[in-house]
Design a protein around this motif. Sequence first.
Motif, mmCIF file in Angstrom:
data_model
loop_
_atom_site.group_PDB
_atom_site.id
_atom_site.type_symbol
_atom_site.label_atom_id
_atom_site.label_comp_id
_atom_site.label_asym_id
_atom_site.label_seq_id
_atom_site.Cartn_x
_atom_site.Cartn_y
_atom_site.Cartn_z
ATOM 1 N N GLY A 142 1.301 -1.450 -0.373
ATOM 2 C CA GLY A 142 -0.017 -0.063 -0.018
ATOM 3 C C GLY A 142 0.661 1.438 0.359
ATOM 4 O O GLY A 142 1.535 1.290 0.459
ATOM 5 N N ASN A 195 -1.319 5.548 -3.399
ATOM 6 C CA ASN A 195 -2.785 5.816 -4.579
ATOM 7 C C ASN A 195 -4.269 4.650 -3.604
ATOM 8 O O ASN A 195 -3.532 3.808 -3.499
ATOM 9 N N GLN A 196 -5.655 4.737 -3.435
ATOM 10 C CA GLN A 196 -6.275 4.225 -2.696
ATOM 11 C C GLN A 196 -7.119 3.537 -3.991
ATOM 12 O O GLN A 196 -7.855 3.181 -3.291
ATOM 13 N N ASP A 197 -7.243 4.310 -5.010
ATOM 14 C CA ASP A 197 -7.940 3.722 -5.396
ATOM 15 C C ASP A 197 -7.289 3.247 -6.974
ATOM 16 O O ASP A 197 -6.728 3.581 -8.456
ATOM 17 N N LEU A 198 -6.357 1.946 -6.672
ATOM 18 C CA LEU A 198 -5.070 1.129 -7.862
ATOM 19 C C LEU A 198 -6.126 1.280 -8.853
ATOM 20 O O LEU A 198 -5.629 1.303 -10.021
ATOM 21 N N ALA A 245 -8.030 -3.501 1.077
ATOM 22 C CA ALA A 245 -8.466 -2.441 2.015
ATOM 23 C C ALA A 245 -6.634 -1.982 1.712
ATOM 24 O O ALA A 245 -5.502 -2.409 2.084
ATOM 25 N N VAL A 246 -6.421 -0.606 1.095
ATOM 26 C CA VAL A 246 -5.090 0.214 1.008
ATOM 27 C C VAL A 246 -4.097 0.715 1.996
ATOM 28 O O VAL A 246 -5.041 1.336 2.312
ATOM 29 N N ARG A 247 -3.461 -0.019 2.574
ATOM 30 C CA ARG A 247 -3.115 0.626 4.092
ATOM 31 C C ARG A 247 -1.305 0.465 3.826
ATOM 32 O O ARG A 247 -0.413 -0.693 3.318
ATOM 33 N N PRO A 248 -0.357 1.630 4.372
ATOM 34 C CA PRO A 248 0.876 1.505 4.331
ATOM 35 C C PRO A 248 1.886 0.685 4.543
ATOM 36 O O PRO A 248 1.330 0.039 5.915
ATOM 37 N N ARG A 277 0.795 0.972 -7.249
ATOM 38 C CA ARG A 277 0.988 1.890 -5.639
ATOM 39 C C ARG A 277 1.097 3.192 -5.854
ATOM 40 O O ARG A 277 0.694 4.008 -5.134
#
Length: 382
Positions: free
Chosen positions: A302, A305-308, A330-333, A365
Amino acid sequence: MMAPAATALGFELRVLAEGEDVSAVAAVANAPVGDYKDLDHLLEFSRGLDVLTFDHEHVPTAHLRSLIDAGVNVHPGPDALVNAQDKLVMRAAIDRLELPNPRWAAVASVADLVAFGEETGWPVVLKMPRGGYDGKGVRIVASAGDAADSAEWFEAMSPLLAEAKVEFSRELSAMVARTPDGESRAWPVVHTIQVDGVCDEVIAPALDIPFDVAVAAENAAVRIANELGVTGVMAVELFETPGVGAGFLINELAMRPHNTGHWTQDGSVTSQFEQHLRAILNLPLGATDLLGPVVVMKNFLGGANQDLYSAYPAALASEPAAKVHCYGKAVRPGRKIGHVNLVGTSAADVDSVRQRATTVADIIRNGRAQAGATPTTSEETA
Ligand SMILES: Nc1ncnc2c1ncn2[C@@H]1O[C@H](COP(=O)(O)OP(=O)(O)OP(=O)(O)O)[C@@H](O)[C@H]1O
Ligand SMILES: [Mg+2]
């Protein structure tokens, strides 16, 4: 990622999901929510299954024994799996098989840790024997003066595993599959690159590895599988140590499809996911040949970018031969959210294959075209 392999073979996959929001729920039609630490949930879930297997190693050993007592066909079985669940058990097993371990000890206190470091030299790698993943549960203790910082680790779990810090030239992984009847097949040994304890990249096969080291590593994996009664797929993580022992030391075992085997999805005749299903069902195993001279797997964690999906036009255009695997998480760092596989046409071009796979992963990413990517649509060029 096992679902496509199951579908192709006409098997129904049922997943015990930890929650409605886990990505397996979207991939598998039959995914009841339950707690893998609750024996009643496991018994209810197991009713009518031909075989029960795992995508992580944390189901309690006692529960697995109860399931077997209730007639469930569990693979890998608890006596094998404990070697992937508990790093102290694993180190003792590797010693028993007279395969090459780093120097190690079970340490129950800061004083034990200091004694180990004074004997083997600093730094020391201190590990939680159970429950770790992606480098969580692993810390470097630089000196005797730093040992006291680990006091709270001993409060959380004791004994811990202390290991000499290995000076390796690279990390390797030897993957093998074994059936209950004892058929086994290995993939070629691969080169794995970890960043901050997380698998970042895999190059298959490990290039320029001395032939005898590759053979010895592959044989070690098969021997571990046979002697420990492993069923399904196993990854043996190794440290390459030129000139020391057989040229490698064993790091740890994983008894399931593993990050270091994701390249097989697009780079081997049989993917590790299909092979795992074949193995636990006691079916003949598939060929493990590579589909090209070199295969690269690049993970993406992650990032910004949240919207891959918004990055797919640029990412897919930059490298038409790349295969993107997105986990629907879900995108998390820092969280592993997908990987890119790319089969190269020449091992001599490995640097370019790595660069191209990395470019695709970076675009997804970070959500924008990276330097080095070739924009091909007018919109991006603009
Ligand atoms: N004894 C050691 N000497 C040097 N480096 C080590 C040692 N043990 C672990 N490491 C480094 O730390 C990384 C993570 O260690 P390990 O594989 O034991 O942990 P893990 O969290 O269980 O990993 P995984 O992500 O594979 O589940 C290794 O891949 C390696 O880079
Ligand atoms: Mg590891």
